[in-house]
Design a protein around this motif. Sequence first.
Motif, PDB file in Angstrom:
ATOM      1  N   LEU A 110      -1.092   8.436  -3.355  1.00 53.92           N
ATOM      2  CA  LEU A 110      -0.678   9.498  -2.496  1.00 53.92           C
ATOM      3  C   LEU A 110      -1.512  11.209  -3.248  1.00 53.92           C
ATOM      4  O   LEU A 110      -1.879  11.715  -2.216  1.00 53.92           O
ATOM      5  CB  LEU A 110       0.916   9.708  -2.702  1.00 53.92           C
ATOM      6  CG  LEU A 110       1.996   8.353  -2.327  1.00 53.92           C
ATOM      7  CD1 LEU A 110       3.357   8.761  -2.732  1.00 53.92           C
ATOM      8  CD2 LEU A 110       1.736   8.395  -0.542  1.00 53.92           C
ATOM      9  N   THR A 171      -1.252   0.540   3.223  1.00 53.16           N
ATOM     10  CA  THR A 171      -1.682   2.452   2.706  1.00 53.16           C
ATOM     11  C   THR A 171      -2.354   1.415   1.531  1.00 53.16           C
ATOM     12  O   THR A 171      -2.953   2.571   1.061  1.00 53.16           O
ATOM     13  CB  THR A 171      -0.013   2.475   2.944  1.00 53.16           C
ATOM     14  OG1 THR A 171       0.190   1.984   1.815  1.00 53.16           O
ATOM     15  CG2 THR A 171       0.062   3.218   3.481  1.00 53.16           C
ATOM     16  N   ARG A 250       7.430   8.710   2.020  1.00 52.04           N
ATOM     17  CA  ARG A 250       7.958   6.811   1.392  1.00 52.04           C
ATOM     18  C   ARG A 250       9.260   6.552   0.822  1.00 52.04           C
ATOM     19  O   ARG A 250       8.898   5.874   1.844  1.00 52.04           O
ATOM     20  CB  ARG A 250       6.406   7.100   0.104  1.00 52.04           C
ATOM     21  CG  ARG A 250       6.325   5.512   0.338  1.00 52.04           C
ATOM     22  CD  ARG A 250       5.381   5.520  -0.766  1.00 52.04           C
ATOM     23  NE  ARG A 250       6.124   6.073  -2.149  1.00 52.04           N
ATOM     24  CZ  ARG A 250       5.290   5.575  -3.209  1.00 52.04           C
ATOM     25  NH1 ARG A 250       4.264   5.049  -3.478  1.00 52.04           N
ATOM     26  NH2 ARG A 250       5.867   5.882  -4.436  1.00 52.04           N
ATOM     27  N   ARG A 253      10.670   5.772   4.169  1.00 53.67           N
ATOM     28  CA  ARG A 253      10.572   4.209   4.957  1.00 53.67           C
ATOM     29  C   ARG A 253      10.798   3.699   4.497  1.00 53.67           C
ATOM     30  O   ARG A 253      11.773   2.831   4.755  1.00 53.67           O
ATOM     31  CB  ARG A 253       9.092   4.873   4.908  1.00 53.67           C
ATOM     32  CG  ARG A 253       8.915   5.350   6.022  1.00 53.67           C
ATOM     33  CD  ARG A 253       7.221   4.284   6.342  1.00 53.67           C
ATOM     34  NE  ARG A 253       6.216   4.907   4.400  1.00 53.67           N
ATOM     35  CZ  ARG A 253       5.262   5.780   4.798  1.00 53.67           C
ATOM     36  NH1 ARG A 253       5.792   7.048   5.574  1.00 53.67           N
ATOM     37  NH2 ARG A 253       4.683   6.228   3.305  1.00 53.67           N
TER      38      ARG A 253
END
Lengths: 266, 56, 172
Positions: A110, A171, A250, A253
Amino acid sequence: METADTSPGARPLPLSAAPPRAGLHRFANPGRFLQLSGRVLPWLAAAAVLTLGVGLAWGLFLSPPDWQQGETVRILYVHVPMAWLAMGGYAGLAVGSILSLIWRHPLADLACRELSPVGAMATALCLATGSLWGKPMWGTWWVWDARLTSVLVLFFLWLGHAALVRAFDDTERGARMGAILALIGAVNVPIVKFSVDWWNTLHQPASVTRLGAPGLHVDILYPLLVCGLGFSLAFAALVLARTRAAVMERRIRALQLAAARRADIA
Amino acid sequence: MSLHWIHVTVSYALVVGGFLILAIATTFRHAAAKRRLAQLDPRAARRGQDRAQDTA
Amino acid sequence: MTRKKRRLWLLLLCALGLGSATALTLTAFQDNLVFFRSPSDIAREAPQPDRAFRLGGLVETGSVVRETAPDGKPEARFRVTDGAHGVSVTYVGVLPDLFREGQGVVTLGKLGPDGTFRASEVLARHDETYMPPEVADALKKSGHWNPNQGAAPPAATWNTLEPASAQPRRGS
């Protein structure tokens, strides 16, 4: 270690229960990161604003002109910190990429993803301010010498990394591809640094880190160092805030996914 | 204002402006994420962000 | 643990390969990475006639002659030197602000049959020293530095000099 996300009992809000499945330990670390960074960020941002305020005012109004470049030398106080950040930030990206490739640290993924747009901006600003400096001093906006060209390559590497990590639906796959690109591109960092020593360039050699003594008078060196520190703090604060936002996004989500899954089952 | 000062001013404006725009965008993004997370998970959000009020 | 170690070794191996490949490439392209050639380079290996290239060095002290060309444009004649060798240069056009004797320049043009370099572009190349005007004046007055003769003295001798009290140079 952190058991904060497991709820001790039934709670009134259906959404508040974190899903007990899907690798809770992966959120444990980011949870602590959010807590820690939340405490550091305000101080970091305040220090950046303060240092930058002092440094920029010093460079713009209080520092002396150069004996031959006149007032134009003040571009130094923004151009050089941008160059430092472009290269130092890329070194950081390389370290983050190693962490992400070898230790598969999810936070490193990230952080790298959020670092590259900021680094691309710093490099673009370095090129733009350098151009604005080169026109009145050298007599040209741009030349294809080794220094300028290698910094342009650095800019494309930043952009390429930012685009690549966002190009995959998966990702994790994107992060891995980005890390590989970042590490391949890391060979460019020493080339940027030493291009002025290895080859004839229009760009002059390094002033601050040269052997012996810095080639800058202290009245010019000190405001430059303050500006360098200020921009570094601002850069760090920006990347930290973006990484925090990414961690929270994140988590959002994941929570939404869990809620949807529960709704499916029900 | 001489040409030299114009180049200096444009340089400073670009750099400060670039950082400022990014800072504002980041602040909005950060605040939006925080708000959404607080909606989805009120307990965790409270625990994570205002520990001063959390005496537990 | 073993997987982690394997990845680490793989990465180190890749870095080694990439690093040596880059070093080899850069060594091979050495000549093309050079932005300008010095007068000594040209003395050693004469460039092809009618090929434009960049010539760089310092503007020789006392060599600059500024004239006005017949069509009213400013014309400058000077010598570019690197200490060992020098090349005469003519240039029609406006010179950059930083152009002066003792300053670094990079010129683009062609070497004529008479050995004169006809420049179509002159760029100033400044060195890596920055100092306030008062400090530069103090160094000049004390005889420690003549900017027309070349680079500034070692930075340690002047980079903490007080600009205000710099007029009569004190021992440093």
